[in-house]
Write an enzyme that holds these catalytic residues in place. Structure first.
Site, PDB file in Angstrom:
ATOM      1  N   SER A  76       0.920  -1.256   0.026  1.00 39.06           N
ATOM      2  CA  SER A  76      -0.009   0.066  -0.095  1.00 39.06           C
ATOM      3  C   SER A  76       0.814   1.206   0.066  1.00 39.06           C
ATOM      4  O   SER A  76       1.817   1.125   0.500  1.00 39.06           O
ATOM      5  CB  SER A  76      -1.000  -0.106   1.103  1.00 39.06           C
ATOM      6  OG  SER A  76      -1.626   1.288   1.155  1.00 39.06           O
ATOM      7  N   TYR A 107      -2.138  -0.234  10.525  1.00 38.39           N
ATOM      8  CA  TYR A 107      -2.065  -0.779   8.884  1.00 38.39           C
ATOM      9  C   TYR A 107      -0.998  -0.296   8.137  1.00 38.39           C
ATOM     10  O   TYR A 107      -0.368  -1.036   7.407  1.00 38.39           O
ATOM     11  CB  TYR A 107      -3.394  -0.330   8.420  1.00 38.39           C
ATOM     12  CG  TYR A 107      -3.669  -0.492   7.139  1.00 38.39           C
ATOM     13  CD1 TYR A 107      -4.199  -2.045   6.732  1.00 38.39           C
ATOM     14  CD2 TYR A 107      -3.428   0.175   6.125  1.00 38.39           C
ATOM     15  CE1 TYR A 107      -4.340  -2.141   5.237  1.00 38.39           C
ATOM     16  CE2 TYR A 107      -3.488  -0.161   4.581  1.00 38.39           C
ATOM     17  CZ  TYR A 107      -4.024  -1.258   4.362  1.00 38.39           C
ATOM     18  OH  TYR A 107      -4.326  -1.636   3.113  1.00 38.39           O
TER      19      TYR A 107
END
Length: 289
Positions: free
Chosen positions: A181, A194
């Protein structure tokens, strides 16, 4: 779907769905049917296992792989309806599709998933580590130990377990594709745990690529920017969902089908000289700022 039909950030309404969100409940529905994709037989005769393959990016990748000639297994955690919809979409492309429910946080589930793929589809050539968990928290103090553990166990332990399970069945020319990501490179104040897990995936990808190079097994990662998937309305505050993707150069979120070709490239022989790479597909949310 063409660019003209893809919703801009301004057209994404604020919404909150219970976690885990279902793709069918999203407004607008994510674009993952690959209706404009032009296949070229790049994965003919291959077999792929995709974690988190029930919806979002995983669904689009499963369909793209099927269009390219691969049989597919999707490994998912909870959403049976989404999983069986994906299975039907893959089968409609003329390929076999196994649906396997389990938890990537459990090493025994990962081993069992690989064993089923071998038994039902006859082999394994491509592992796509895509399953992920996130939950936004405005205050760092609200990131509980339980949440931190779940995030890391899903997003990086799960990748480790899947590689351990798959590796005995992979050989020269096979590929592992991880989902990173952009926030693993630039950070996000609402997703501290995250972001940490995605940064770990990037490092894991590079180190594993070096480790497996002598076996001829390539390891790469796709690094998405903001993508319209069930995780967004299922885990983010309404005010963050509204106008989602506004910050990127293209002024809209990516759609799952726009990510799928990157996975096809990294899984195919077109990427025979690509390993240890982080392929950014971000709409212009650049890692440099």
């Amino acid at each position: 779907m063409t660019d003209e039909r893809r919703p801009t950030a301004e057209e994404i309404p604020g919404q909150k769905l219970p976690y885990p969100a279902r793709q069918v409940d999203m407004d607008p529905a994510p674009d993952s049917d690959l209706s404009n994709y032009q296949p070229a037989g790049k994965l003919k005769g291959k077999t792929a296992l995709i974690t988190g393959g029930d919806s979002g990016i995983g669904r689009a990748v499963a369909i793209a792989f099927a269009l390219e000639g691969a049989d597919v297994a999707i490994f998912y955690n909870e959403n049976d309806d989404d999983a069986h919809t994906t299975q039907a979409m893959v089968k409609a492309k003329g390929r076999r599709c196994s649906v396997i429910r389990g938890d990537v946080r459990q090493s025994q589930d990962c081993r069992a998933a690989v064993e089923r793929v071998i038994a039902e589809l006859g082999g394994l050539n491509i592992l796509v580590n895509n399953a992920a968990y996130q939950m936004a928290q405005a205050r760092f103090e609200d990131v509980s130990e339980e949440q931190f553990r779940r995030t890391l166990e899903t997003n990086i332990f799960g990748y480790f377990y899947m590689v351990k399970a798959a590796l005995p069945h992979l050989t020269t020319g096979d590929a592992i594709v991880n989902t990173g990501s952009i926030v693993g490179l630039v950070g996000n104040q609402l997703l501290v745990d995250y972001c940490a897990s995605k940064g770990a995936i990037h490092a894991f990808t590079k180190a594993l690529a070096l480790n497996l190079a002598e076996r001829g097994i390539r390891v790469n990662a796709v690094v998405p920017g903001p993508v319209w998937t069930p995780n967004i309305p299922g885990t983010m505050p309404i005010e963050e969902v509204e106008h989602f993707g506004h910050e990127v150069a293209l002024a809209r979120p990516g759609q799952p089908e726009e990510l799928a070709p990157a996975y096809v490239f990294l899984a195919s022989s077109d990427a025979s000289f690509v390993t240890g790479s982080l392929l950014e597909v971000t709409g212009g949310k650049l890692s440099s700022g």
